[in-house]
Design a protein around this motif. Structure first.
Motif, PDB file in Angstrom:
ATOM      1  N   THR A  39      44.659  40.754  36.014  1.00 22.80           N
ATOM      2  CA  THR A  39      43.669  41.830  36.056  1.00 22.80           C
ATOM      3  C   THR A  39      42.548  41.480  37.026  1.00 22.80           C
ATOM      4  OG1 THR A  39      44.160  42.398  33.758  1.00 22.80           O
ATOM      5  CG2 THR A  39      42.099  43.227  34.658  1.00 22.80           C
ATOM      6  N   ASP A  40      42.090  40.236  36.975  1.00 21.95           N
ATOM      7  CA  ASP A  40      41.031  39.790  37.893  1.00 21.95           C
ATOM      8  C   ASP A  40      41.477  39.922  39.341  1.00 21.95           C
ATOM      9  OD1 ASP A  40      39.467  39.201  35.711  1.00 21.95           O
ATOM     10  OD2 ASP A  40      39.666  37.015  35.906  1.00 21.95           O
ATOM     11  N   TRP A  43      41.372  43.519  40.355  1.00 21.58           N
ATOM     12  CA  TRP A  43      39.988  43.966  40.557  1.00 21.58           C
ATOM     13  C   TRP A  43      39.443  43.465  41.886  1.00 21.58           C
ATOM     14  CZ3 TRP A  43      37.453  42.812  35.170  1.00 21.58           C
ATOM     15  CH2 TRP A  43      37.885  43.777  34.244  1.00 21.58           C
ATOM     16  N   LEU A  98      33.221  47.101  41.271  1.00 18.48           N
ATOM     17  CA  LEU A  98      33.639  46.425  40.050  1.00 18.48           C
ATOM     18  C   LEU A  98      32.867  46.890  38.807  1.00 18.48           C
ATOM     19  CD1 LEU A  98      34.035  42.814  41.436  1.00 18.48           C
ATOM     20  CD2 LEU A  98      35.854  44.391  40.783  1.00 18.48           C
TER      21      LEU A  98
END
Length: 100
Positions: A39-40, A43, A98
């Motif tokens: 997920t990071d 992003w 973000l």
């Protein structure tokens, strides 16, 4: 490789003069939570997509490749203060993408 960069950055701040805590990039995942890491990465990829090529070069060179601000400015043929402004604007663009 990213973990080694993150570890090195914890101990050796290569920030610009006047850089605030808010300007700094958060720590990279420790590798224990693979779902969070995926997920990071997504992003970060999305945040990088909003940057121009020059902004991506600046952020990559500074945060990942470990170049000093003066070296990056020289490579781009711009002044150090211009580089700092572009770097901060790029981080603000990424942060805006973000933050919901």
């Amino acid at each position: 490789k990213l973990k080694s960069y993150a570890e090195r950055n914890k101990h050796h701040s290569r920030g610009f003069d006047g850089e605030t805590e808010q300007d700094k990039v958060p720590d990279i995942s420790d590798g224990k939570d693979l779902e969070k890491e995926a997920t990071d990465r997504e992003w970060v990829r999305d945040a990088f997509a909003v940057l121009t090529d020059e902004e991506r070069y600046i952020v990559n060179s500074f945060l990942l490749a470990g170049y000093r601000g003066e070296e990056i400015a020289e490579n781009l043929g711009i002044g150090a203060s211009t580089l700092r402004s572009k770097y901060r604007r790029a981080l603000m663009k990424m942060r805006k993408k973000l933050d919901p």
